[in-house]
Design a protein around this motif. Structure first.
Motif, short mmCIF file in Angstrom:
data_model
loop_
_atom_site.label_atom_id
_atom_site.label_comp_id
_atom_site.label_asym_id
_atom_site.label_seq_id
_atom_site.Cartn_x
_atom_site.Cartn_y
_atom_site.Cartn_z
N VAL B 110 33.48 60.70 -6.68
CA VAL B 110 32.55 60.57 -5.51
C VAL B 110 31.87 62.24 -5.88
O VAL B 110 30.18 62.61 -6.55
N THR B 111 32.58 62.92 -5.84
CA THR B 111 31.86 64.03 -6.52
C THR B 111 31.96 64.73 -8.20
O THR B 111 30.95 65.54 -8.92
N ARG B 112 33.00 63.99 -8.61
CA ARG B 112 33.04 65.03 -10.58
C ARG B 112 32.45 64.05 -11.13
O ARG B 112 32.60 64.17 -12.00
N THR B 113 32.45 62.52 -10.92
CA THR B 113 31.81 61.53 -12.20
C THR B 113 30.45 60.98 -11.90
O THR B 113 29.54 60.98 -11.49
N ASN B 114 30.01 60.42 -12.73
CA ASN B 114 28.71 59.80 -12.72
C ASN B 114 28.88 57.72 -12.10
O ASN B 114 27.41 57.20 -12.87
N ILE B 115 29.48 58.09 -11.25
CA ILE B 115 29.58 56.88 -10.49
C ILE B 115 28.53 56.29 -10.15
O ILE B 115 28.00 57.08 -9.96
N ARG B 116 28.26 54.82 -9.84
CA ARG B 116 27.00 54.42 -9.33
C ARG B 116 27.09 54.60 -7.89
O ARG B 116 28.38 54.27 -6.73
N ALA B 117 26.17 54.38 -6.69
CA ALA B 117 26.33 53.55 -5.04
C ALA B 117 27.17 55.06 -4.48
O ALA B 117 27.66 54.65 -3.89
N LYS B 118 26.31 55.83 -5.15
CA LYS B 118 27.65 57.13 -4.42
C LYS B 118 27.30 57.16 -3.59
O LYS B 118 28.11 57.21 -1.94
N ALA B 119 26.01 57.58 -3.21
CA ALA B 119 25.79 57.15 -0.61
C ALA B 119 26.51 56.10 -0.11
O ALA B 119 26.71 56.55 0.94
N PHE B 120 26.23 54.77 -1.12
CA PHE B 120 26.80 53.88 -0.10
C PHE B 120 28.24 53.88 -0.05
O PHE B 120 28.84 54.16 0.87
N ILE B 121 29.27 54.83 -1.01
CA ILE B 121 30.59 54.58 -1.03
C ILE B 121 31.20 56.01 -0.23
O ILE B 121 31.85 55.27 0.84
N SER B 122 30.21 56.94 -0.18
CA SER B 122 30.70 58.07 1.04
C SER B 122 30.11 57.50 2.51
O SER B 122 31.20 57.40 3.74
N THR B 123 29.30 56.53 2.19
CA THR B 123 29.20 56.63 3.71
C THR B 123 30.36 55.25 4.52
O THR B 123 30.56 55.78 5.72
N VAL B 124 30.57 54.13 4.01
CA VAL B 124 31.49 52.96 4.17
C VAL B 124 32.79 54.06 3.76
O VAL B 124 32.94 53.41 4.81
N PHE B 125 32.72 54.66 3.53
CA PHE B 125 34.36 55.03 3.47
C PHE B 125 34.97 56.10 4.96
O PHE B 125 36.20 55.60 4.86
N VAL B 126 34.14 56.05 5.46
CA VAL B 126 33.94 56.77 6.72
C VAL B 126 34.64 55.91 7.45
O VAL B 126 36.03 56.05 8.03
N PHE B 127 33.96 55.19 7.54
CA PHE B 127 34.33 53.73 8.71
C PHE B 127 35.70 53.52 8.89
O PHE B 127 36.16 53.74 10.46
N PRO B 128 36.55 53.21 8.18
CA PRO B 128 37.91 52.89 8.56
C PRO B 128 38.42 54.33 9.04
O PRO B 128 39.29 53.88 10.45
N TYR B 129 38.29 55.31 8.82
CA TYR B 129 38.46 56.15 9.84
C TYR B 129 37.20 56.50 11.92
O TYR B 129 37.82 57.08 12.92
N ILE B 130 36.60 55.97 11.84
CA ILE B 130 35.70 56.05 12.91
C ILE B 130 36.40 54.76 13.90
O ILE B 130 36.38 54.88 14.54
N MET B 131 36.68 53.37 13.22
CA MET B 131 37.19 52.40 13.80
C MET B 131 38.05 52.87 14.16
O MET B 131 39.17 53.77 13.81
#
Lengths: 372, 600
Positions: B110-131
């Motif tokens: 997310v921080t160092r490549t030109n991958i797409r959908a960065k906002a989506f990835i960084s938002t959703v990736f935190v879910f498992p920890y919140i759950m």
């Protein structure tokens, strides 16, 4: 009227002594600078007078009222001391507009709304920032933020104003501008200014009294030009003046007449206006202000030197000289340039020179120099 | 110095609000965290009433029975302590490695490549920890449980016809995978924070000196993030070590025991003395880890705190891999963050477990009135008074705890930062952080033993709601005090002094100057305890009584009874509340859970 007096003020942080047994009197309506290298205790002193820091020992009186006394347990909170404080980083509240920043203190004093508006507008125009009143601090340049901070500090009309290196975050041009602005404000507000800086030029140009500090000790407390002319010791001599004073080590060759041996080939006669207590063979340091070292032809020369570098700046030229192994700086006025490597004669005929004891660094006396 | 000036100094000391806060905290926290430590030691060497029969000494007398049984009694020690201990260490270590690999990879991508959908990835990736931690464990069971251990097969078996082997469905493997996934966001946030703050010039300088990508990574990037990695490793390790719910869900069917499940059994059963020893062992390891962590970060602070603008960093060009990799990562995220929720929803609508045909779907478990033939006539959860009680208790508890912990944390952060460097401030700082090291269940256990009886002016609190409030507030104080300290350290002292000198009173300085400026960080300090509390099981499980039951303990009970549909429905409810609340606060104030954790 606000006269500030510090008696035996000491501040310790654990084992570290920040300020040691400081005694000073700040007269009403004076502009006093606390000057010294970083870590000398000047900011601590300022914060103690303002009440932001609690001294370990001592007594502080403002306007003949004791505001702090370690013995009697008096510690008047800062807001009851009727003082203003201008912080180094301005400390503007980022979530309030310029107007709100200035008005906040007045609101706390329960001023009526229209009075506040009047006062804020007065300050905004006094500091020439009226057009920014609805902006937030982050939308202003450094110089503008500085003006807002000053306005906020002045808003409640404090009789004493403390400033902690207020100009250090500005660029050179703005700093010049703000210096004259501060002098103007000092006159207009009719209050006492206490100002902390490590910039000797600021201290020299602004203040009516300079308090020079080093390692928590006061070194000298005198009007700026007196510090310049008659420094109490080698530290104050060296700290004030640009280019720096030349401090040349030597020994006393004879006491009457007083002859100083500065190097193998250079010795000068020192005739003082008051008796000086020195003994033969005593190690001394002679202070020579750069503007008092003149170039002379061989007939008048008191010593010979080689030109090491020449730095003309138009109005004046700073020359570095090698006088028999001793490095000296001299200032020659006028748009002149000098040939590097040339031998020249030096004269010390103008000005008063200070003689210091090498070991203690203390000033022994003033006098004129002549050929030995 | 005369007595009078001594007295004056004391008076001057207490005139400063931050000094009052520090002294009060020192006393209260000292009582609530250090005293329990002594009672727990005492508990390991005394005879409890349930142990009288086999220790053969009167209750309350001193004995070394527990210690010798635990550590030096051959097979008994092997079964009760050494095996679970080794299991715990293996689980914690492997989950850590997995969490860091996954989290680190996502962070770098997310921080160092030109991958797409960065906002989506960084938002959703935190879910498992919140759950809640067991969310993924339950989902795992929903998909992969097999009929061999008993019960109906999971979705996977039903759809593919392949029976999952025991090692895949239960025990070490799924525990490691689930915990690794649960803590991956934690690693992601910590490592991502470092990568984001790392001055890109450091890497660019290496590039100009003719280093290639691989060399830069190896010689510059990794060494710089290494202290953060180590620190992440230790923090995740201490969390996984004290995790209870996941091993309880996935380990118990095959009798895979770890220290926490063993502790629950012994504390709840006949041998509380064993349980207290295990609690003590975990506390000692926790403290050791923290000291190691402080040593590492302290020693190397010089370069973990290097920050700079890395706005113009040249991103690694993924070229042809860009789209496929994006799809892959988004796919993984959907699988670990969204699919579990779908499975809960499905499971909660199914009449007979294991049968996913349309005719088997029912709303009985949500709105049914209760039928005599299923689950002892338990009504559907939306009509079930005990669930509504649990829900209101959970919400009430979380709100009160978050208000207490958040406010106390903010004040302690303020006072600690104000007196930074002084002994008093260091003590209070350590005291506020200490509960973080206490495994939740051990913490619950000691409060149980401490407040079961009247202590001075504090009445016996067992079974009372306020016992839960106290435990929760102390346990979650570290989150809030961390955010508080961070917020205050970012704020120059002059900002407050500018108010002081104008005569703004302390309370007004706090509410009109300090709080508004650092609003988001402080609110994170309230949000974290709320969310943690909403999904907490192990801290409260020993302390609840029928009238104070909360959603999570209800869920655990239903699960133990094998009433799968209820458990799934409740879990869905908890997840929706927690995630929804986090998103709401995030939208309203900009504060978010990852801000709080990232500052740890």
């Amino acid at each position: 009227m606000p006269r500030i007096e510090l008696t035996h003020i000491t501040k310790k942080f654990g084992k570290f002594v920040a300020v040691d047994d400081l005694n000073m009197v700040i007269d009403d309506r004076s502009f006093v600078t606390l000057l010294g290298p970083s870590g000398c205790g000047k900011t601590t002193t300022l914060r103690m007078i303002a009440g932001l820091e609690t001294p370990t020992e001592g007594i502080i009186t403002i306007n003949d009222k004791v505001v702090f006394s370690s013995e009697d347990g008096i510690d008047v909170p800062p807001d009851k001391r009727d003082v203003g404080f201008l912080f180094q980083n301005y400390a503007l509240w980022p979530h309030m507009t310029v107007y709100k920043n200035i008005a906040f203190g007045l609101e706390n004093l329960k001023w009526p709304k229209d009075k506040i508006k009047e006062r804020v507008e007065e300050l905004l125009s006094m500091l020439k920032i009226s057009e920014f009143s609805h902006r937030y601090p982050s939308e202003l340049s450094g110089g503008q933020q500085q003006r807002v901070a000053i306005a906020r500090t002045l808003a409640t009309g404090p009789k004493v104003l403390f400033m902690d290196e207020p100009l250090s975050n500005l660029d050179a041009k703005l700093r010049m501008e703000m210096r004259s602005e501060l002098k103007r404000l000092h006159r207009e507000t009719d209050s006492t200014f206490v100002y902390v800086t490590h910039d000797q030029l600021e201290a020299m140009t602004l203040s009516s009294m300079v308090c020079l500090m080093k390692n928590g000790y006061m070194q000298q407390y005198a009007p700026p030009l007196e510090v310049y002319r008659k420094p109490a010791n080698t530290f104050t001599a060296d700290f004030v003046g640009s280019p720096n004073i030349n401090l040349v080590d030597g020994t006393v060759r004879s006491t009457s007449p007083l002859v100083l041996q500065l190097s193998e080939q250079v010795s000068l006669c020192f005739s003082s206006n008051s008796p000086i207590a020195v003994t033969e063979g005593q190690a001394i340091t002679l202070g020579l202000r750069p503007e008092h070292i003149g170039l002379a032809d061989d007939a008048q020369a008191m010593a010979q030197a080689e030109i090491v570098s020449s730095l003309p700046s138009g109005m004046e030229t700073i020359i570095a000289l090698d006088m028999d192994g001793k490095r000296l700086h001299s200032v020659v006025f006028g748009d002149l340039d000098f040939e590097v490597g040339k031998q020249v004669g030096l004269s010390f005929a103008h000005g008063l020179f200070n003689l210091f004891d090498k070991e203690s660094g203390n000033n022994l006396g003033q006098g004129k120099l002549s050929k030995a | 110095m005369s007595a009078k000036s001594k007295l004056n100094q004391v008076k001057a000391f207490f005139r400063k609000p931050h000094n009052i806060i520090l002294v009060v905290l020192l006393v209260v926290l000292g009582y609530l965290t250090l005293v329990p430590l002594f009672t727990i030691v005492f508990d390991t060497i005394s005879v409890h009433s349930s142990e009288v029969r086999f220790v053969k000494k009167p209750a309350g007398s001193l004995t070394l029975y527990h210690w010798t049984k635990m550590f030096a009694s051959g097979v008994t020690s092997q079964k009760t302590f050494y095996e679970p201990f080794i299991n715990t260490m293996v689980v914690a270590f492997l989950s850590c490695v997995l969490a860091i690999l996954i989290g680190g990879f996502f962070a770098w991508t997310v921080t160092r490549t030109n991958i797409r959908a960065k906002a989506f990835i960084s938002t959703v990736f935190v879910f498992p920890y919140i759950m809640p931690a067991w969310t993924l464990a339950m989902a795992w069971l929903n998909f992969f449980r097999n009929s061999r251990i008993g019960g109906a097969p999971g979705l996977f078996t039903v759809f593919t016809g392949i029976e999952t082997p025991n090692w895949f469905a239960y025990g070490l493997f799924p525990i490691v995978v689930v915990q690794g996934l649960h803590y991956a966001p934690f690693a992601y946030i910590l490592i991502g924070g470092i990568l984001r703050n790392m001055d890109a010039n450091l890497e660019e300088a290496a590039m100009l000196l003719h280093a290639n990508r691989w060399q830069i990574m190896q010689k510059v990037t990794i060494p710089i993030v290494r202290p953060a990695l180590l620190s992440t490793f230790l923090l995740v390790f201490s969390s996984t070590m004290s995790a209870f719910a996941v091993p309880a869900f996935l380990g118990s069917p095959v009798r895979f025991q770890v220290l926490t499940t063993q502790m629950f059994r012994t504390l709840n059963g006949m041998n509380p003395g064993y349980g207290y020893i295990m609690a003590l062992v975990m506390i000692v390891i926790g403290v050791g880890i923290l000291m190691l962590n402080q040593w590492i970060t302290g020693r190397r602070k010089s370069y973990t705190t290097i920050t700079g603008k890395s706005s113009n960093i040249s991103l690694f060009n993924l070229r042809k891999a860009r789209t496929p990799l994006t799809v892959l990562l988004v796919g993984i995220l959907l699988m670990i963050a969204i699919l579990p929720l779908v499975s809960f929803a499905i499971e909660s609508f199914i009449m007979a477990p294991g049968d996913y045909s349309l005719s088997n779907f029912t709303t009985e478990f949500w709105i049914g009135l209760g039928r005599a033939d299923i689950a002892n006539s338990e009504p559907g959860i939306l009509r079930n008074p005990s669930i509504w009680l649990g829900l209101t208790n959970s919400l009430k508890l979380s709100v009160i705890i978050s208000l207490i912990a958040g406010t106390v944390g903010m004040l302690s952060g303020y006072a600690i930062a104000k007196r930074r460097g002084s002994k008093l401030s260091t003590w209070v700082n350590n005291l506020t952080f200490f509960p973080y090291l206490m495994p939740s269940m051990a913490f619950g256990a000691i409060f149980l033993s401490m407040f079961a009886v009247r202590r001075g002016f504090i009445p016996a609190l067992y079974g009372s709601f306020w016992l839960l409030v106290i435990v929760g507030s102390v346990k979650y104080l570290p989150f809030a005090s961390r955010s508080g300290i961070n917020a205050m350290l970012q704020l120059s002292g002059e900002i407050e002094e500018a108010g002081t000198i104008m005569g703004v009173p302390w309370l007004k300085r706090m509410t009109h100057i300090i709080f508004p400026i650092q609003k988001t960080t402080f609110i994170s300090g309230y949000l974290l305890p709320f969310i943690s509390c909403m999904r907490e099981l192990s801290l409260f499980i020993l302390l609840v009584s029928p009238s104070t039951r909360i959603l999570t303990t209800l869920l655990f009970q239903y699960n133990e009874k094998g009433w799968n549909q209820y458990a799934n429905a409740i879990n869905l409810m908890i997840v929706v509340i927690v995630v929804g609340f986090n998103l709401l606060i995030n939208k309203l104030t900009g504060a978010s859970i990852d801000k709080g954790i990232g500052n740890n």
